[in-house]
Design a protein around this motif. Sequence first.
Motif, short mmCIF file in Angstrom:
data_model
loop_
_atom_site.label_atom_id
_atom_site.label_comp_id
_atom_site.label_asym_id
_atom_site.label_seq_id
_atom_site.Cartn_x
_atom_site.Cartn_y
_atom_site.Cartn_z
N UNK A 70 0.93 -1.22 -0.02
CA UNK A 70 0.03 0.01 -0.02
C UNK A 70 0.71 1.31 0.15
N UNK A 71 1.82 1.32 0.81
CA UNK A 71 2.85 2.30 0.83
C UNK A 71 3.38 2.43 -0.25
N UNK A 72 3.87 1.48 -1.06
CA UNK A 72 4.67 1.53 -2.41
C UNK A 72 3.63 2.35 -3.44
N UNK A 73 2.19 1.41 -3.37
CA UNK A 73 1.48 2.19 -4.47
C UNK A 73 1.28 3.87 -4.27
N UNK A 74 1.12 4.14 -3.00
CA UNK A 74 1.00 5.65 -2.77
C UNK A 74 2.19 6.35 -2.99
N UNK A 75 3.38 5.79 -2.81
CA UNK A 75 4.62 6.71 -3.19
C UNK A 75 4.48 6.77 -4.84
N UNK A 76 4.21 5.42 -5.73
CA UNK A 76 4.13 5.79 -6.95
C UNK A 76 2.95 6.76 -7.67
N UNK A 77 1.76 6.87 -7.02
CA UNK A 77 0.68 7.47 -7.49
C UNK A 77 0.57 9.16 -6.77
N UNK A 78 1.21 9.43 -5.67
CA UNK A 78 1.06 10.51 -4.86
C UNK A 78 1.15 11.76 -5.75
N UNK A 79 2.28 11.65 -6.36
CA UNK A 79 2.61 13.07 -7.40
C UNK A 79 2.17 13.06 -8.77
N UNK A 80 1.26 11.94 -9.22
CA UNK A 80 0.63 11.78 -10.54
C UNK A 80 0.07 13.01 -10.95
N UNK A 81 0.47 13.33 -12.17
CA UNK A 81 -0.19 14.24 -12.66
C UNK A 81 -0.95 13.82 -14.01
N UNK A 82 -1.17 12.55 -14.00
CA UNK A 82 -1.97 11.88 -14.98
C UNK A 82 -3.52 12.20 -14.90
N UNK A 83 -4.31 11.93 -15.98
CA UNK A 83 -5.60 12.33 -16.17
C UNK A 83 -6.51 11.52 -14.93
N UNK A 84 -7.64 12.36 -14.84
CA UNK A 84 -8.48 11.97 -13.46
C UNK A 84 -9.15 10.82 -13.85
N UNK A 85 -9.27 10.30 -14.98
CA UNK A 85 -9.75 9.12 -15.27
C UNK A 85 -8.78 8.01 -14.56
N UNK A 86 -7.45 8.14 -15.12
CA UNK A 86 -6.50 7.44 -14.57
C UNK A 86 -6.24 7.45 -13.23
N UNK A 87 -6.31 8.64 -12.31
CA UNK A 87 -6.28 8.47 -10.87
C UNK A 87 -7.66 7.71 -10.46
N UNK A 88 -8.66 7.64 -11.19
CA UNK A 88 -9.87 6.83 -10.42
C UNK A 88 -9.56 5.29 -10.61
N UNK A 89 -8.91 4.96 -11.50
CA UNK A 89 -8.40 3.52 -11.68
C UNK A 89 -7.31 3.45 -10.55
N UNK A 90 -6.31 4.28 -10.29
CA UNK A 90 -5.29 4.07 -9.18
C UNK A 90 -6.13 3.90 -7.84
N UNK A 91 -7.09 4.78 -7.69
CA UNK A 91 -8.13 4.85 -6.47
C UNK A 91 -8.53 3.48 -6.26
N UNK A 92 -9.13 2.80 -7.43
CA UNK A 92 -9.67 1.54 -7.44
C UNK A 92 -8.71 0.58 -6.75
N UNK A 93 -7.42 0.54 -7.61
CA UNK A 93 -6.33 -0.54 -7.28
C UNK A 93 -5.92 -0.26 -5.96
N UNK A 94 -6.12 1.03 -5.31
CA UNK A 94 -5.45 1.32 -3.84
C UNK A 94 -6.52 0.79 -2.95
#
Length: 112
Positions: A70-94
């Motif tokens: 979980x920590x590693x996943x958050x490190x990878x996505x925390x500063x993501x500037x990708x699309x909000x659609x992509x961030x929704x996918x990150x949130x689901x995976x999280x």
Amino acid sequence: MKQLDTELLAGYLENLGVAVVTQMLDLYVEQSKVYLTEIAQAVMSKSQNDWQERCHKMKGAAGSVGLLTVHQQLVAIEKSSESWQQKEQYLHALNVENSSAIEAFSLWISQQ
């Protein structure tokens, strides 16, 4: 148990005991629900600042209770500037990874 920092958790167990470590997990479970809701709200409002801030908070909490993946996943996505659609996918995976890591922690603590 690749999801867990078992060295960290074993140290907690040795110094604090099973009851306190179990309490730490329970506290994390409740707090992670809040964090995930806040991250979802950041996605809905499309606030990059809120996204980073809330991912950062959850990252620290996950790290402090030894949830490595979980920590590693958050490190990878925390500063993501990708699309909000992509961030929704990150949130689901999280959400999925957080649930899985909590299960792994619960199983680990039950075997102590």
